[in-house]
Design an enzyme around this catalytic site. Structure first.
Site, PDB file in Angstrom:
ATOM      1  N   ASP A   1      38.354  37.416  50.084  1.00  0.00           N
ATOM      2  CA  ASP A   1      38.707  38.359  49.033  1.00  0.00           C
ATOM      3  C   ASP A   1      38.016  37.832  47.759  1.00  0.00           C
ATOM      4  OD1 ASP A   1      40.125  40.315  47.547  1.00  0.00           O
ATOM      5  OD2 ASP A   1      41.635  38.825  47.024  1.00  0.00           O
ATOM      6  N   LEU A   2      37.965  38.647  46.732  1.00  0.00           N
ATOM      7  CA  LEU A   2      37.295  38.207  45.499  1.00  0.00           C
ATOM      8  C   LEU A   2      38.294  37.849  44.393  1.00  0.00           C
ATOM      9  CD1 LEU A   2      34.640  37.996  43.723  1.00  0.00           C
ATOM     10  CD2 LEU A   2      35.130  40.366  43.087  1.00  0.00           C
ATOM     11  N   ASP A   3      38.996  38.882  43.897  1.00  0.00           N
ATOM     12  CA  ASP A   3      39.892  38.688  42.752  1.00  0.00           C
ATOM     13  C   ASP A   3      41.046  37.762  43.138  1.00  0.00           C
ATOM     14  OD1 ASP A   3      38.591  40.588  40.978  1.00  0.00           O
ATOM     15  OD2 ASP A   3      39.401  42.173  42.233  1.00  0.00           O
TER      16      ASP A   3
ATOM     17  N   THR B   1      39.941  36.853  38.198  1.00  0.00           N
ATOM     18  CA  THR B   1      39.853  38.164  37.542  1.00  0.00           C
ATOM     19  C   THR B   1      41.150  38.957  37.684  1.00  0.00           C
ATOM     20  OG1 THR B   1      38.595  38.640  39.529  1.00  0.00           O
ATOM     21  CG2 THR B   1      37.382  38.663  37.456  1.00  0.00           C
TER      22      THR B   1
ATOM     23  N   TRP C   1      45.324  47.128  33.388  1.00  0.00           N
ATOM     24  CA  TRP C   1      46.305  48.092  33.928  1.00  0.00           C
ATOM     25  C   TRP C   1      47.523  48.205  33.018  1.00  0.00           C
ATOM     26  CZ3 TRP C   1      44.591  51.635  36.691  1.00  0.00           C
ATOM     27  CH2 TRP C   1      43.809  51.460  37.836  1.00  0.00           C
TER      28      TRP C   1
ATOM     29  N   LYS D   1      47.630  44.005  43.790  1.00  0.00           N
ATOM     30  CA  LYS D   1      46.589  43.073  44.253  1.00  0.00           C
ATOM     31  C   LYS D   1      46.043  43.520  45.606  1.00  0.00           C
ATOM     32  CE  LYS D   1      47.814  38.999  41.609  1.00  0.00           C
ATOM     33  NZ  LYS D   1      48.249  37.599  41.636  1.00  0.00           N
ATOM     34  N   GLY D   2      44.734  43.622  45.683  1.00  0.00           N
ATOM     35  CA  GLY D   2      44.101  44.023  46.941  1.00  0.00           C
ATOM     36  C   GLY D   2      44.028  45.532  47.118  1.00  0.00           C
ATOM     37  N   ILE D   3      44.550  46.272  46.153  1.00  0.00           N
ATOM     38  CA  ILE D   3      44.645  47.734  46.266  1.00  0.00           C
ATOM     39  C   ILE D   3      43.519  48.375  45.448  1.00  0.00           C
ATOM     40  CG2 ILE D   3      46.227  49.689  45.843  1.00  0.00           C
ATOM     41  CD1 ILE D   3      47.306  47.595  47.887  1.00  0.00           C
ATOM     42  N   SER D   4      42.929  49.435  45.965  1.00  0.00           N
ATOM     43  CA  SER D   4      41.782  50.056  45.286  1.00  0.00           C
ATOM     44  C   SER D   4      42.175  50.604  43.904  1.00  0.00           C
ATOM     45  CB  SER D   4      41.224  51.198  46.127  1.00  0.00           C
ATOM     46  OG  SER D   4      42.093  52.304  46.043  1.00  0.00           O
TER      47      SER D   4
ATOM     48  N   SER E   1      36.557  42.843  49.535  1.00  0.00           N
ATOM     49  CA  SER E   1      37.346  43.098  48.328  1.00  0.00           C
ATOM     50  C   SER E   1      37.441  44.599  48.094  1.00  0.00           C
ATOM     51  CB  SER E   1      36.655  42.448  47.120  1.00  0.00           C
ATOM     52  OG  SER E   1      37.213  42.949  45.918  1.00  0.00           O
ATOM     53  N   ALA E   2      38.599  45.026  47.609  1.00  0.00           N
ATOM     54  CA  ALA E   2      38.786  46.445  47.283  1.00  0.00           C
ATOM     55  C   ALA E   2      38.008  46.823  46.018  1.00  0.00           C
ATOM     56  CB  ALA E   2      40.258  46.719  47.060  1.00  0.00           C
TER      57      ALA E   2
ATOM     58  N   LYS F   1      35.173  47.645  43.378  1.00  0.00           N
ATOM     59  CA  LYS F   1      33.798  48.146  43.307  1.00  0.00           C
ATOM     60  C   LYS F   1      32.958  47.278  42.379  1.00  0.00           C
ATOM     61  CE  LYS F   1      35.374  52.906  43.760  1.00  0.00           C
ATOM     62  NZ  LYS F   1      35.467  54.195  43.101  1.00  0.00           N
ATOM     63  N   ASN F   2      33.624  46.394  41.644  1.00  0.00           N
ATOM     64  CA  ASN F   2      32.908  45.515  40.709  1.00  0.00           C
ATOM     65  C   ASN F   2      32.417  44.225  41.366  1.00  0.00           C
ATOM     66  OD1 ASN F   2      33.289  46.893  38.025  1.00  0.00           O
ATOM     67  ND2 ASN F   2      35.429  46.728  38.635  1.00  0.00           N
TER      68      ASN F   2
ATOM     69  N   LYS G   1      43.482  47.839  52.187  1.00  0.00           N
ATOM     70  CA  LYS G   1      44.407  46.799  52.650  1.00  0.00           C
ATOM     71  C   LYS G   1      45.833  47.327  52.451  1.00  0.00           C
ATOM     72  CE  LYS G   1      41.196  43.318  50.846  1.00  0.00           C
ATOM     73  NZ  LYS G   1      40.948  42.263  49.854  1.00  0.00           N
TER      74      LYS G   1
ATOM     75  N   GLU H   1      42.681  34.858  51.317  1.00  0.00           N
ATOM     76  CA  GLU H   1      43.330  35.895  50.503  1.00  0.00           C
ATOM     77  C   GLU H   1      44.387  35.316  49.583  1.00  0.00           C
ATOM     78  OE1 GLU H   1      43.814  38.901  49.565  1.00  0.00           O
ATOM     79  OE2 GLU H   1      42.412  40.077  50.772  1.00  0.00           O
ATOM     80  N   ASP H   2      44.596  35.968  48.444  1.00  0.00           N
ATOM     81  CA  ASP H   2      45.680  35.555  47.537  1.00  0.00           C
ATOM     82  C   ASP H   2      46.811  36.570  47.506  1.00  0.00           C
ATOM     83  OD1 ASP H   2      44.226  37.582  46.181  1.00  0.00           O
ATOM     84  OD2 ASP H   2      45.096  36.919  44.284  1.00  0.00           O
TER      85      ASP H   2
HETATM   86  P1  XGP Z   1      38.081  47.841  40.916  1.00  0.00           P
HETATM   87  C1  XGP Z   1      40.347  46.662  41.703  1.00  0.00           C
HETATM   88  C2  XGP Z   1      41.611  47.419  41.305  1.00  0.00           C
HETATM   89  O1  XGP Z   1      41.379  48.134  40.100  1.00  0.00           O
HETATM   90  C3  XGP Z   1      42.750  46.434  41.096  1.00  0.00           C
HETATM   91  O2  XGP Z   1      43.959  47.094  40.828  1.00  0.00           O
HETATM   92  C4  XGP Z   1      42.913  45.561  42.336  1.00  0.00           C
HETATM   93  O3  XGP Z   1      43.891  44.555  42.104  1.00  0.00           O
HETATM   94  C5  XGP Z   1      41.579  44.909  42.677  1.00  0.00           C
HETATM   95  O4  XGP Z   1      40.562  45.875  42.852  1.00  0.00           O
HETATM   96  C6  XGP Z   1      41.690  44.125  43.995  1.00  0.00           C
HETATM   97  O5  XGP Z   1      40.614  43.300  44.190  1.00  0.00           O
HETATM   98  O6  XGP Z   1      39.266  47.548  41.991  1.00  0.00           O
HETATM   99  O7  XGP Z   1      38.722  48.630  39.842  1.00  0.00           O
HETATM  100  O8  XGP Z   1      37.542  46.521  40.414  1.00  0.00           O
HETATM  101  O9  XGP Z   1      37.073  48.635  41.708  1.00  0.00           O
END
Ligand code: XGP
Length: 216
Positions: free
Chosen positions: A8-10, A16, A24, A44-47, A115-116, A118-119, A146, A170-171
């Site tokens: 996973d990334l974040d 991050t 948010w 966390k982990g949610i798009s 990772s969910a 897009k960044n 996820k 994963e965290d």
């Molecule tokens: P992106 C992020 C979500 O905005 C964030 O709520 C999640 O915790 C995170 O992905 C999980 O890695 O997606 O906005 O960077 O595309």
């Protein structure tokens, strides 16, 4: 022997997760919704769009916005988030991550990102570790987020490793659930949360050794 690593990334590669929370929380506040760190765990982990939907449902405002309006809100959150990343660099890698990636490369263990976010490509570039990863799963290609295992299965396929031969890092609970549903060994990384179902949990990657993990 384990033959591939999926990260996973974040919150795993870099912290991050705290910037997502700030962005948010600010957006939610503009909408008259107060979120706290406990609620943030569920994002966390949610798009991006699923995170926004969860916040709107939490504030009982889920029926008030059209898809177009939600796109505008999600973009606003992302603009604020990207601004918070302006100074992100190698110094922001979480402890032990760089060493671990160097060890994996030395052992010829392929690595992928699940990772969910897009960044992810932009963040890995800023952190100076993009080249350690054979593949970054594009979250736009996923049918389900996820805790569905799809992203982890795709990541394993991309580096030509069978799920049972892969280790996922994963965290977040949704991530651990996805890794286990994919049939992989799950390493949970968190100092504060109990990640139920992890095969191993550590506070940071400094506690991990590639040589030991691949013999599991
Ligand atoms: P992106 C992020 C979500 O905005 C964030 O709520 C999640 O915790 C995170 O992905 C999980 O890695 O997606 O906005 O960077 O595309």
């Amino acid at each position: 022997m384990k033959k591939g690593f999926i990260f996973d990334l974040d919150g795993v590669i870099t912290d991050t997760a705290k910037f997502h929370y700030i962005a948010w929380k600010d957006l939610a506040m503009d909408l008259g919704i107060t979120i706290d760190e406990t609620f943030n765990e569920t994002l966390k982990g949610i798009s991006r769009m699923d995170s926004l939907d969860k916040i709107l449902a939490y504030g009982q405002r889920d029926d008030e916005f059209s898809i177009e309006e939600k796109e505008v809100l999600a973009q606003k959150k992302n603009d604020a988030y990207v601004q918070l990343l302006a100074d992100l660099s190698e110094k922001d890698l979480l402890p032990g991550v760089h060493d671990f990636l160097v060890q994996a490369k030395a052992e010829a263990i392929p690595c992928a990102i699940a990772s969910a976010s897009k960044n992810a490509p932009m963040i890995l570039e800023k952190l100076g570790v993009l080249d350690f990863f054979g593949h970054i799963v594009d979250p736009e290609t996923l049918k389900k987020g996820k805790p569905d295992p799809e992203i982890f299965v795709k990541a394993a396929e991309s580096i030509h490793v069978e799920p049972q031969d892969a280790i996922g890092f994963e965290d977040a609970q949704a991530g651990i659930d996805g890794i286990k549903a994919a049939g992989m060994y799950a390493v949970g990384i968190s100092e504060t949360e109990i990640l139920t179902g992890s095969d191993l949990q550590v506070a940071s990657m400094t506690e991990l050794s590639v040589e030991q993990l691949i013999t599991i």
